[in-house]
Scaffold this active site. Structure first.
Site, mmCIF file in Angstrom:
data_model
loop_
_atom_site.group_PDB
_atom_site.id
_atom_site.type_symbol
_atom_site.label_atom_id
_atom_site.label_comp_id
_atom_site.label_asym_id
_atom_site.label_seq_id
_atom_site.Cartn_x
_atom_site.Cartn_y
_atom_site.Cartn_z
ATOM 1 C CG HIS A 306 -2.993 -10.117 34.874
ATOM 2 N ND1 HIS A 306 -2.737 -9.264 33.835
ATOM 3 C CD2 HIS A 306 -2.994 -11.365 34.359
ATOM 4 C CE1 HIS A 306 -2.601 -9.967 32.733
ATOM 5 N NE2 HIS A 306 -2.743 -11.246 33.010
ATOM 6 C CG ASP A 363 -2.927 -19.319 35.573
ATOM 7 O OD1 ASP A 363 -3.400 -20.053 34.703
ATOM 8 O OD2 ASP A 363 -1.985 -18.535 35.374
#
Ligand code: ACO
Length: 421
Positions: A306, A363
Site C-alpha cells: 500500500h 482487497d
C-alpha cells in the site's frame, strides 16, 4: 520547535511556514515557492505531496490507524450502518435517530431512475465490464437530472447528494443484473438501504425472496470499510475533476474510472484471479512468491502493499475475520481462502516483504467474501465504488466549500528545444 523551514538557494534564504495537523503530522507550506524562488517541486506519484487540508479521514500508515471524522474504523464497522457512516462522512457528525431517518427517507424519495436508463444499459454489449457501464451510467444520470449540476445553495447541494446516493444503488444492482442476464428489480422503499441493495441484486424471478441477515450485515460492513480513505487515486481524481467546476455526478464518474485500475480498487478482482490461477496451477504458493520477488517478472502479489500503510491495513484485519465468519455462516467452503491464508503467512515471514513493509491490504480478503455472497468477480470493484461513494461525495463537498483552486500540477520539460520546420 521552529514553525518555519528555511530554504537556501542561490545564496538567498527563503522561509516557508510549517503546517501542523490535529494529529501532529507536519507539512511545509510551499504556496509561495515559485513566486519567491522560481522553483517548483517534482514528486511523481505525489508520494510526498499534500494536495489539501481535510477534516474527513485520518490515516496513520506507520501505525495502521484509520479514522473517519475521529471515529476508529473498527468501531464504526462493528456498530454502525452504512447510511450512518455516509452521513458522518458527508456532514461531519454521527446522525441522531431523527437525522438518519430524514436522510434515509430523502434518499428513498429519489430511489428511482428514468426508464431510458434501461435502454442505455441494454445497449451495452454482453460481457462489457461492469465498471465501464457504471461510469457511463453515472455520467448519463446528469442528462436525466440536470438540476443536480447546480449546487450553489445548501439545499441544492443536499438534493444532489441524496439523488446520487439513491440512484447509484440502483445502478449498482442493475449493472449486476445485466452482467448476470437477469431481469432488473425495482427498489423497495419499505426496507433499509443495504437490504434494498441486496434485494435488487439477488431477488430471482423464479424464487421467493427473503432477506438473509448474514448477507446484509456482510455488505454493510464491507461498504463501511470502503467508505473513505483520504487522498487516494480515485478520491484525488474526484477532487481534481470537481475543481474545474465539473458537476458532482461527472466528478464521481471520473472517480469510478480511476478506481477501476488493478493497482487501486481493481485489485479485489485481480486478487481472486491470482488465487484462482495459483489453485489451477496446483496450489504451489512458494512458486508465486518467487515470481512476486523477481524484478524481471511482471507478477506482483495482488492485495499486498500500500502506498500509505507500512503496517497492517486495519481494514484487512477486520475483513479477514469477517471472511471466516461469513463463509462459516453461509456454509461455504472455498479452497482459495486457504490459499490466501497460506500466501499471507509466507509473505509475512519473508525477508523481501518484511524489508519493504508489504502487508495485506483491504482487497486481499474482500473478494473472498463477495464471492461467498454470490457476487461475480467482475462486480467486486463496483461494490467497492458503492462503498466509496459517500467518501467521494464528502471530499467533493469539502473541496467545493473550501473553494479550492483548480487542480493543475506543473512539470519539468525535457523535450526538444525550439527548432524550425
Ligand atoms: N508484490 C511484490 N512486490 C511489491 C508489491 C507486491 N504487491 N507491492 C510493492 N512491491 C515492491 C515494489 O516492487 C518495490 O520494490 P523495490 O523497492 O525493490 O523496487 C517496493 O515494494 C515498493 O513498492 P512501490 O510500487 O514503489 O510502492 P507504491 O506505493 O508505488 O505502490 C501499490 C503501492 C500500487 C499498492 C503496490 O504495493 C502494488 O502494486 N500492490 C498490488 C496491487 C494492490 O493490491 N493494489 C490495491 C491497493 S489498496 C487500494 O488501492 C484500494
Amino acid at each position: 520547535m521552529k514553525d518555519k523551514i528555511t530554504l537556501l538557494y542561490n545564496g538567498n534564504e527563503h522561509e516557508f511556514p510549517l503546517i501542523k495537523g490535529s494529529e501532529n503530522e507536519l507539512a511545509i507550506d510551499i504556496k509561495t515557492l515559485r513566486q519567491n524562488t522560481g522553483l517548483i517541486t517534482l514528486d511523481p506519484g505525489y508520494k510526498n505531496t499534500g494536495s489539501c487540508i481535510s477534516d474527513i479521514t485520518f490515516l496513520d500508515g506507520e501505525n495502521g490507524v484509520l479514522r473517519y471524522r475521529g471515529y476508529d474504523i473498527a468501531d464504526l464497522a462493528n456498530n454502525s450502518s452504512f447510511i450512518e457512516v455516509s452521513y458522518l462522512l458527508i456532514f461531519g457528525e454521527l446522525p441522531s435517530k431523527s437525522d438518519v431517518e430524514k436522510f434515509e427517507n430523502d434518499i428513498k424519495e429519489e430511489l428511482l431512475v428514468h426508464e431510458d436508463i434501461k435502454t442505455i444499459l441494454k445497449s451495452f454489449p454482453t460481457g462489457a465490464h461492469p465498471m465501464g457501464i457504471l461510469a457511463s451510467l453515472t455520467s448519463a444520470l446528469i442528462s436525466f437530472n440536470p438540476g443536480s449540476v447546480d449546487v450553489r445553495s445548501d439545499e441544492k447541494m443536499y438534493h444532489a447528494i441524496v439523488q446520487l446516493m439513491a440512484k447509484f444503488s440502483i445502478l449498482t444492482a442493475w449493472v449486476h443484473r445485466k452482467h448476470e442476464g437477469l431481469p432488473l428489480n425495482y427498489p423497495d422503499i419499505s426496507i433499509s438501504y443495504v437490504e434494498n441493495l441486496s434485494k435488487m441484486m439477488f431477488m430471482k424471478p423464479n424464487k421467493n425472496y427473503s432477506n438473509q441477515s448474514v448477507i446484509t450485515s456482510a455488505l454493510n460492513k464491507l461498504l463501511i470499510l470502503h467508505a473513505d480513505h483520504e487522498q487516494n487515486c480515485s478520491t484525488s481524481t474526484v477532487r481534481i475533476v470537481g475543481s474545474s467546476e465539473a458537476s458532482l455526478f461527472a466528478s464521481i464518474s471520473a472517480g469510478i474510472s480511476a478506481l477501476w485500475g488493478r493497482l487501486h480498487g481493481g485489485a479485489n478482482q485481480a486478487v481472486i484471479e491470482m488465487l484462482e490461477l495459483i489453485k489451477r496451477d496446483g496450489g504451489d504458493t512458494k512458486k508465486f512468491m518467487s515470481k512476486a520477488k523477481d524484478k524481471n517478472h511482471p507478477f506482483r502479489l495482488m492485495g499486498f502493499g500500500h502506498r500509505v500503510y507500512k503496517n497492517f491495513d486495519p481494514r484487512a484485519k477486520i475483513i479477514k475475520q469477517a471472511a471466516d465468519e461469513v463463509l462459516s455462516d453461509l456454509g461455504v467452503n472455498d479452497p482459495i481462502l486457504e490459499i490466501a491464508k497460506g500466501l499471507e503467512k509466507e509473505a509475512l515471514s519473508d525477508k523481501y516483504f518484511i524489508e519493504r513493509k508489504l502487508y495485506p491490504n483491504v482487497d486481499f480478503y474482500s473478494g473472498i467474501i463477495y464471492r461467498a455472497l454470490g457476487i461475480p468477480t467482475q462486480m467486486f470493484t463496483v461494490m467497492f465504488a458503492l462503498g466509496r461513494l459517500p467518501g467521494w461525495i464528502a471530499q467533493w463537498k469539502e473541496m467545493k466549500l473550501n473553494q479550492e483552486p483548480i487542480g493543475r500540477p506543473r512539470q519539468i520539460y525535457k523535450g526538444r528545444k525550439h527548432r524550425k520546420i
